[in-house]
Write an enzyme that holds these catalytic residues in place. Structure first.
Site, mmCIF file in Angstrom:
data_model
loop_
_atom_site.group_PDB
_atom_site.id
_atom_site.type_symbol
_atom_site.label_atom_id
_atom_site.label_comp_id
_atom_site.label_asym_id
_atom_site.label_seq_id
_atom_site.Cartn_x
_atom_site.Cartn_y
_atom_site.Cartn_z
ATOM 1 N N ASP A 43 0.962 -1.067 0.014
ATOM 2 C CA ASP A 43 0.038 -0.006 -0.027
ATOM 3 C C ASP A 43 1.030 1.194 -0.024
ATOM 4 O O ASP A 43 1.877 1.090 0.889
ATOM 5 C CB ASP A 43 -0.956 -0.055 1.127
ATOM 6 N N PHE A 59 4.331 5.061 -13.597
ATOM 7 C CA PHE A 59 3.030 4.938 -13.599
ATOM 8 C C PHE A 59 2.322 5.975 -12.451
ATOM 9 O O PHE A 59 3.372 6.741 -11.904
ATOM 10 C CB PHE A 59 2.346 3.600 -12.980
HETATM 11 P P1 ITT Z 1 -3.409 -2.250 -5.618
HETATM 12 O O1 ITT Z 1 -4.175 -1.706 -4.423
HETATM 13 O O2 ITT Z 1 -4.090 -3.262 -6.459
HETATM 14 O O3 ITT Z 1 -1.963 -2.342 -5.246
HETATM 15 P P2 ITT Z 1 -3.637 0.525 -6.234
HETATM 16 O O4 ITT Z 1 -3.101 1.413 -7.343
HETATM 17 O O5 ITT Z 1 -5.040 0.757 -5.995
HETATM 18 O O6 ITT Z 1 -3.406 -0.905 -6.562
HETATM 19 P P3 ITT Z 1 -2.501 1.682 -3.833
HETATM 20 O O7 ITT Z 1 -3.958 1.651 -3.144
HETATM 21 O O8 ITT Z 1 -1.580 1.215 -2.886
HETATM 22 O O9 ITT Z 1 -2.806 0.832 -5.066
HETATM 23 O O10 ITT Z 1 -2.597 3.257 -4.165
HETATM 24 C C1 ITT Z 1 -1.316 3.732 -4.698
HETATM 25 C C2 ITT Z 1 -1.574 4.895 -5.593
HETATM 26 O O11 ITT Z 1 -0.300 5.680 -5.241
HETATM 27 C C3 ITT Z 1 -1.269 4.624 -7.235
HETATM 28 O O12 ITT Z 1 -2.291 4.171 -7.754
HETATM 29 C C4 ITT Z 1 -0.365 5.614 -7.588
HETATM 30 O O13 ITT Z 1 -1.538 6.555 -7.876
HETATM 31 C C5 ITT Z 1 0.274 6.116 -6.375
HETATM 32 N N1 ITT Z 1 1.572 5.516 -6.491
HETATM 33 C C6 ITT Z 1 2.192 4.642 -5.450
HETATM 34 N N2 ITT Z 1 3.485 4.472 -5.843
HETATM 35 C C7 ITT Z 1 3.570 5.231 -6.851
HETATM 36 C C8 ITT Z 1 4.817 5.336 -7.587
HETATM 37 O O14 ITT Z 1 6.026 4.435 -7.609
HETATM 38 N N3 ITT Z 1 4.816 6.277 -8.689
HETATM 39 C C9 ITT Z 1 3.955 6.933 -8.935
HETATM 40 N N4 ITT Z 1 2.654 6.724 -8.195
HETATM 41 C C10 ITT Z 1 2.645 5.992 -7.362
#
Ligand code: ITT
Length: 201
Positions: free
Chosen positions: A70, A155
């Site tokens: 997360d 991303f």
């Molecule tokens: P999962 O829950 O399926 O893992 P998710 O994208 O919903 O996918 P999160 O709830 O952890 O995952 O939300 C993380 C968000 O934070 C992600 O969708 C990105 O918008 C941002 N994020 C996290 N790490 C990032 C990175 O390395 N580079 C850019 N944005 C990031």
């Protein structure tokens, strides 16, 4: 005893999945979607709770070592948003692009074209869904967000995020370069040391 060389990554985010494949070359990485595992609503109030929940759900179906991630972007000038809501900042089913544009608008409302920010990643690895001793690792990446977007790599908020001391956004960096300094890269290095320590006990 669970197979120690295979890890189910409890994510539906293809950007995260690619990074884990790069960061964990000595493991067979399986995505939860390839096993038909569907994520549950994220109800936790901390990155840790959500990460633990993701790992437990993946393990309950797969029975394999399962890794939850997360993560999110924290902008102090925006009351620490998007934070836990990073994936759903613009609206519940937002795309990465919609979230970036929403962040840009929120900064512009405050007449800011940049602001201090940091990324957080909390990883939780479980061996069973009731594992009393999950391995936990956290990584932070300090920097700033800008309303100009550059680069198409990575991303999420990568094209808007500039690591401290870098003229390049994460969106302009190659995957290897990002992995060396990112919140996820740092958390994985900590987690690997914990896995090795655990295996030698
Ligand atoms: P999962 O829950 O399926 O893992 P998710 O994208 O919903 O996918 P999160 O709830 O952890 O995952 O939300 C993380 C968000 O934070 C992600 O969708 C990105 O918008 C941002 N994020 C996290 N790490 C990032 C990175 O390395 N580079 C850019 N944005 C990031």
């Amino acid at each position: 005893m669970a197979d120690q060389s295979t890890i189910v990554v409890a994510t539906n985010n293809p950007g995260k999945l690619k990074e884990f494949a790069l960061l964990l070359p000595n493991y067979k990485i399986i995505s939860q979607s390839s096993l038909g595992i569907t994520p549950e609503e994220e109800l936790g109030e901390t990155f840790f709770e959500n990460s633990l929940q993701k790992a437990r759900v993946a393990n309950a179906t797969s029975g394999k070592l399962s890794l939850g991630d997360d993560s999110g972007l924290i902008v102090p000038a925006l009351n620490n948003l998007p934070g836990l809501r990073s994936a759903r900042y613009a609206h519940e089913c937002a795309t990465d692009e919609e979230n970036r544009l929403f962040l840009k608008q929120e900064l512009e409302k405050l007449e800011l074209n940049h602001a201090k920010a940091y990324f957080v990643c909390v990883l939780v690895l479980v061996k069973t869904s009731a594992d009393p001793f999950p391995l936990i690792a956290t990584g932070l990446l300090e920097g700033s967000v800008k309303t100009t977007m550059t680069g198409t790599n990575g991303f999420g908020y990568d094209p808007m995020f500039y690591p401290k001391g870098s003229d390049l956004s994460l969106g302009e960096m190659g995957a290897d370069e990002k992995a060396l300094l990112s919140h996820r890269g740092k958390a994985i290095q900590i987690l690997k040391r914990k896995i090795e320590g655990f295996a030698s006990e």
